[in-house]
Each structure stands twice: as C-alpha cells, then as structure tokens.
Design an enzyme around this catalytic site. Structure first.
Site, PDB file in Angstrom:
ATOM      1  N   ASP A  13       0.852  -1.190   0.000  1.00 18.46           N
ATOM      2  CA  ASP A  13       0.000   0.000   0.000  1.00 18.46           C
ATOM      3  C   ASP A  13       0.890   1.243   0.000  1.00 18.46           C
ATOM      4  O   ASP A  13       1.893   1.306   0.720  1.00 18.46           O
ATOM      5  CB  ASP A  13      -0.904  -0.008   1.238  1.00 18.46           C
ATOM      6  CG  ASP A  13      -2.052   0.982   1.110  1.00 18.46           C
ATOM      7  OD1 ASP A  13      -3.208   0.543   1.006  1.00 18.46           O
ATOM      8  OD2 ASP A  13      -1.786   2.208   1.113  1.00 18.46           O
ATOM      9  N   ASN A  43     -12.916  -3.401   2.200  1.00 20.62           N
ATOM     10  CA  ASN A  43     -13.933  -2.355   2.303  1.00 20.62           C
ATOM     11  C   ASN A  43     -14.849  -2.483   1.096  1.00 20.62           C
ATOM     12  O   ASN A  43     -14.391  -2.432  -0.046  1.00 20.62           O
ATOM     13  CB  ASN A  43     -13.265  -0.977   2.309  1.00 20.62           C
ATOM     14  CG  ASN A  43     -12.425  -0.775   3.550  1.00 20.62           C
ATOM     15  OD1 ASN A  43     -12.817  -1.137   4.651  1.00 20.62           O
ATOM     16  ND2 ASN A  43     -11.236  -0.216   3.371  1.00 20.62           N
ATOM     17  N   HIS A  57     -10.305  -5.480  -3.833  1.00 23.49           N
ATOM     18  CA  HIS A  57      -9.000  -5.757  -3.232  1.00 23.49           C
ATOM     19  C   HIS A  57      -9.151  -6.170  -1.772  1.00 23.49           C
ATOM     20  O   HIS A  57     -10.142  -5.845  -1.124  1.00 23.49           O
ATOM     21  CB  HIS A  57      -8.076  -4.541  -3.332  1.00 23.49           C
ATOM     22  CG  HIS A  57      -8.645  -3.279  -2.745  1.00 23.49           C
ATOM     23  ND1 HIS A  57      -9.535  -2.485  -3.420  1.00 23.49           N
ATOM     24  CD2 HIS A  57      -8.451  -2.682  -1.547  1.00 23.49           C
ATOM     25  CE1 HIS A  57      -9.858  -1.449  -2.667  1.00 23.49           C
ATOM     26  NE2 HIS A  57      -9.218  -1.543  -1.515  1.00 23.49           N
TER      27      HIS A  57
HETATM   28  P1  AMP Z   1      -9.856   1.125   0.121  1.00 21.83           P
HETATM   29  O1  AMP Z   1     -10.258   2.241   1.047  1.00 21.83           O
HETATM   30  O2  AMP Z   1     -10.155  -0.227   0.710  1.00 21.83           O
HETATM   31  O3  AMP Z   1     -10.439   1.318  -1.270  1.00 21.83           O
HETATM   32  O4  AMP Z   1      -8.284   1.199   0.038  1.00 21.83           O
HETATM   33  C1  AMP Z   1      -7.575   1.710  -1.042  1.00 21.83           C
HETATM   34  C2  AMP Z   1      -6.117   1.646  -0.656  1.00 21.83           C
HETATM   35  O5  AMP Z   1      -5.355   1.848  -1.832  1.00 21.83           O
HETATM   36  C3  AMP Z   1      -5.669   2.719   0.344  1.00 21.83           C
HETATM   37  O6  AMP Z   1      -5.128   2.074   1.507  1.00 21.83           O
HETATM   38  C4  AMP Z   1      -4.612   3.517  -0.424  1.00 21.83           C
HETATM   39  O7  AMP Z   1      -3.538   3.938   0.388  1.00 21.83           O
HETATM   40  C5  AMP Z   1      -4.169   2.521  -1.480  1.00 21.83           C
HETATM   41  N1  AMP Z   1      -3.623   3.103  -2.692  1.00 21.83           N
HETATM   42  C6  AMP Z   1      -4.132   4.120  -3.446  1.00 21.83           C
HETATM   43  N2  AMP Z   1      -3.347   4.369  -4.496  1.00 21.83           N
HETATM   44  C7  AMP Z   1      -2.311   3.485  -4.443  1.00 21.83           C
HETATM   45  C8  AMP Z   1      -1.161   3.238  -5.243  1.00 21.83           C
HETATM   46  N3  AMP Z   1      -0.893   3.943  -6.359  1.00 21.83           N
HETATM   47  N4  AMP Z   1      -0.312   2.240  -4.873  1.00 21.83           N
HETATM   48  C9  AMP Z   1      -0.564   1.517  -3.760  1.00 21.83           C
HETATM   49  N5  AMP Z   1      -1.628   1.691  -2.970  1.00 21.83           N
HETATM   50  C10 AMP Z   1      -2.490   2.671  -3.285  1.00 21.83           C
END
Ligand code: AMP
Length: 113
Positions: free
Chosen positions: A32, A90, A103
């Site tokens: 992440d 989520n 994810h």
């Molecule tokens: P969610 O709230 O479950 O949709 O989580 C999305 C996650 O994606 C968050 O923890 C972000 O920090 C992560 N995220 C967003 N953009 C990127 C990226 N380019 N590379 C890695 N993680 C990311």
C-alpha cells in the site's frame, strides 16, 4: 459495472508503478502506498471486479477459491502465516472503499510494547 480504468488497473498494466510482493497470471499483490501498519499489502485479482459484491457474484468458484488460496500463499511468502495478520475488504461507500477495483488488505500491526 467497472468504470474504465482505476489506479489498480493501471498498476496491473504497468502505467503506474508499484512495489510488488507477488504476481501470477491472475493475482497481483503490492505494498500500500500509504501503509497504515508495519505490513500493509494489497491483493487484487487482475480481472476487473469493482467490489466484493461484484467478485462474489460474477467470478467463478474456481477464481474465488484460487484467489483466497493465493492470499494464504502470500502470507506464507511474507513469513506471517503463523504469527498472524488481518484481512480487510472495504465494500462500497459506507465502508469507505476508495478504489473501485476489488482488493483485500493484508495487515500486520506489530506490538510495540
Ligand atoms: P480502500 O479504502 O479499501 O479502497 O483502500 C484503497 C487503498 O489503496 C488505500 O489504503 C490507499 O492507500 C491505497 N492506494 C491508493 N493508491 C495506491 C497506489 N498507487 N499504490 C498503492 N496503494 C495505493
């Protein structure tokens, strides 16, 4: 319905870089970008599913079972299979889902005391 591209579909096609921890033909795992714990890995199917609903309703039984078995293998690779970890998904707006590509978060928050 999956809308065009998301940050995760761009990570899959290599348009956006990521720190990969695992990849095969169907699954990708990467760190992440804003880790909320000592270990914070995101695991995604390469096929485009918007959310947990979409994945469980549209993916085949084989896809679903192999996805979750791969998550367990990733935990083995990371050396956390026995010591423990959290898996979080989520789903939807009320859960705060930010990226609409299904994810699973794999999280280990080590005890500091
Ligand atoms: P969610 O709230 O479950 O949709 O989580 C999305 C996650 O994606 C968050 O923890 C972000 O920090 C992560 N995220 C967003 N953009 C990127 C990226 N380019 N590379 C890695 N993680 C990311």
């Amino acid at each position: 319905m999956y809308h065009g591209e998301t940050v995760f579909s761009k990570i899959i096609d290599g348009t956006i870089p990521s720190r990969k921890v695992y990849e095969d033909d169907h699954v990708l795992a990467f760190h992440d970008i804003e880790p909320k714990a000592d270990v914070h890995v995101l695991i995604i199917p390469k096929k485009k599913y918007v959310s947990f609903n979409d994945f469980t309703q549209e993916a085949s039984d084989t896809e679903i079972s192999s996805f979750y078995r791969t998550i367990q293998k990733i935990a083995e690779d990371l050396g956390i299979a026995d010591s423990g970890y959290r898996l979080i998904t989520n789903h939807g707006a009320n859960a705060g889902q930010e990226v609409f590509h299904f994810h699973v978060h794999m999280i280990v928050r080590r005890h500091k005391d």
